[in-house]
Design an enzyme around this catalytic site. Structure first.
Site, PDB file in Angstrom:
ATOM      1  N   ARG A 171     -17.092 143.258 108.067  1.00  0.00           N
ATOM      2  CA  ARG A 171     -16.754 142.750 106.733  1.00  0.00           C
ATOM      3  C   ARG A 171     -15.262 142.413 106.618  1.00  0.00           C
ATOM      4  O   ARG A 171     -14.643 142.598 105.582  1.00  0.00           O
ATOM      5  CB  ARG A 171     -17.165 143.745 105.640  1.00  0.00           C
ATOM      6  N   SER A 221     -24.499 143.789  97.929  1.00  0.00           N
ATOM      7  CA  SER A 221     -24.202 145.119  98.457  1.00  0.00           C
ATOM      8  C   SER A 221     -22.805 145.545  98.007  1.00  0.00           C
ATOM      9  O   SER A 221     -21.816 144.876  98.298  1.00  0.00           O
ATOM     10  CB  SER A 221     -24.294 145.091  99.985  1.00  0.00           C
ATOM     11  N   GLU A 291     -17.359 147.031  99.389  1.00  0.00           N
ATOM     12  CA  GLU A 291     -17.485 145.768 100.108  1.00  0.00           C
ATOM     13  C   GLU A 291     -17.235 144.616  99.150  1.00  0.00           C
ATOM     14  O   GLU A 291     -16.657 143.600  99.516  1.00  0.00           O
ATOM     15  CB  GLU A 291     -18.883 145.663 100.710  1.00  0.00           C
TER      16      GLU A 291
END
Length: 300
Positions: A171, A221, A291
Site C-alpha cells: 500500500r 478497506s 489504509e
C-alpha cells in the site's frame, strides 16, 4: 482567488465551493474552494504551475474511493482527473491515463486477451490512485504490472519513473512522499485466453460481492493488514461489528469496512476509526494503521 483562476483558465471545467461529499464514496466531505476537472495532461501541468507560482495549496483526488475528506473541506485547488481516460494497447503493453477507473482498465485488458489485471476487476478506484496506493487484492497488486509512470511534479513538469524507481511496497509508492501527480500509467501484461480471464474475473467479483458491503457507501478497506493478523478478524473478535457513531458503522457484513448507514459525517467516520484502533490496541496490543487516506480540514 476564484476570479483570478478563471482569468487564467477561462475554459476550465470548474466548480467553486463545491461539496466533496458529492464525489467521495463515503458521501462525506466539506467543500473545495476550487474544484477543477482537467481535460488533458497539459492542463494538469498548467494548473499545477499556476498553483506553484501563486503559492496556492493544491491536491489531486483520484476516484475518491479509499479516501475520507474531513468536514471542513479542502483549501485552494482540488483536481479530479476522471476525465483523463485515454488508453492505448500495443502488443502486451497497456498505456492508460490516470483518471480511468481501475475496473474499466481490467475489462479493457480482458477485451484484448491480456492477463495480469484480473485482481483489479472489483477495485473501485482510479488507475492513478491505484498506483499511488499500490492497490491490490486476491494475490495481485499494481507493482506486479506497472512498467513506467508519467507524472507531473510540484512545479508542473512532466516526468517519468520506471518500475524500479517507484518504491512500491505494501500500500505504498514514492508518490506518497514526493507529491507527484500520476497522469499516465504504462503496464506490461501477458497474453492469455480471454475465456479464462473472464472466468477468473467473474470468480473474484462473486467473492467480493459475497464478502463486502457493496450496497452501502464506504471508503473500502479502512486499515492496513497488520503483520501476523487479519484486520477484519481482530475487529470482529473484539465485538466491534455494528459499532456506530452518528451515521458511520462498522459493517455487519465485513468488519474491515466502515459504512455510511445514513447522513454520516467525516467526523463520525473518524470517531469510529479512533474507537476501533483504541479497542484493538487495548485487547490485542496491535496498532491498526489506516489504509484509507484522511485529508482536509476539521470543521470550524
Amino acid at each position: 482567488m476564484k476570479e483570478k483562476f478563471l482569468e487564467h483558465f477561462p475554459q476550465a471545467k470548474v466548480k467553486f465551493d463545491e461539496a466533496l461529499s458529492s464525489y467521495s464514496y463515503t458521501r462525506t466531505g466539506g467543500p473545495a474552494d476550487i474544484l477543477v476537472f482537467p481535460q488533458t495532461i497539459e492542463e494538469v501541468q498548467a494548473i499545477v504551475s499556476y498553483a506553484s507560482t501563486e503559492e496556492l495549496p493544491f491536491m489531486v483526488l483520484g476516484n475518491s474511493s479509499n479516501l475520507i475528506v474531513r468536514d471542513g473541506g479542502i483549501e485552494g485547488i482540488v483536481m479530479i482527473l476522471t476525465d483523463l481516460t485515454e488508453a492505448q494497447v500495443q502488443d502486451q503493453a497497456l498505456t492508460v491515463e490516470a483518471g480511468a477507473r481501475l475496473i474499466d482498465v481490467s475489462r479493457l485488458a480482458a477485451d484484448y486477451s491480456l492477463g495480469g489485471l484480473e485482481f483489479a476487476c472489483g477495485i473501485p478506484g482510479s488507475l492513478g490512485g491505484a498506483v499511488f496506493m499500490n492497490a491490490g487484492a486476491y494475490g495481485g497488486e499494481m507493482a506486479d504490472i506497472v512498467s513506467q509512470v508519467d507524472y507531473v511534479d510540484r512545479r508542473g513538469n512532466l516526468c517519468e519513473l520506471t518500475a524500479e524507481e517507484l518504491d512500491f511496497a505494501y500500500r505504498h509508492s514514492c508518490f506518497q512522499e514526493n507529491g507527484g501527480i500520476v497522469v499516465r500509467v504504462h503496464m506490461q501484461l501477458h497474453s492469455a485466453d480471454q475465456t479464462m480471464i473472464e472466468s477468473r474475473m467473474a470468480e473474484l467479483t462473486q467473492l467480493r460481492e459475497s464478502k463486502q458491503p457493496l450496497d452501502l457507501p464506504s471508503c473500502g478497506s479502512v486499515f492496513k493488514r497488520p503483520e501476523g493478523h487479519y484486520t477484519g478478524q481482530l475487529i470482529q473478535e473484539a465485538g466491534l461489528q455494528g459499532y456506530t457513531v452518528g451515521g458511520a458503522q462498522v459493517s455487519l457484513k465485513h468488519a474491515g469496512f466502515i459504512v455510511n448507514i445514513g447522513q454520516a459525517s467525516a467526523s463520525d467516520y473518524l470517531a469510529v476509526i479512533a474507537h476501533v484502533q483504541a479497542v484493538v490496541k487495548e485487547r490485542y496490543g496491535v496498532d491498526l494503521e489506516t489504509e484509507v487516506r484522511i485529508i482536509g480540514l476539521d470543521n470550524q
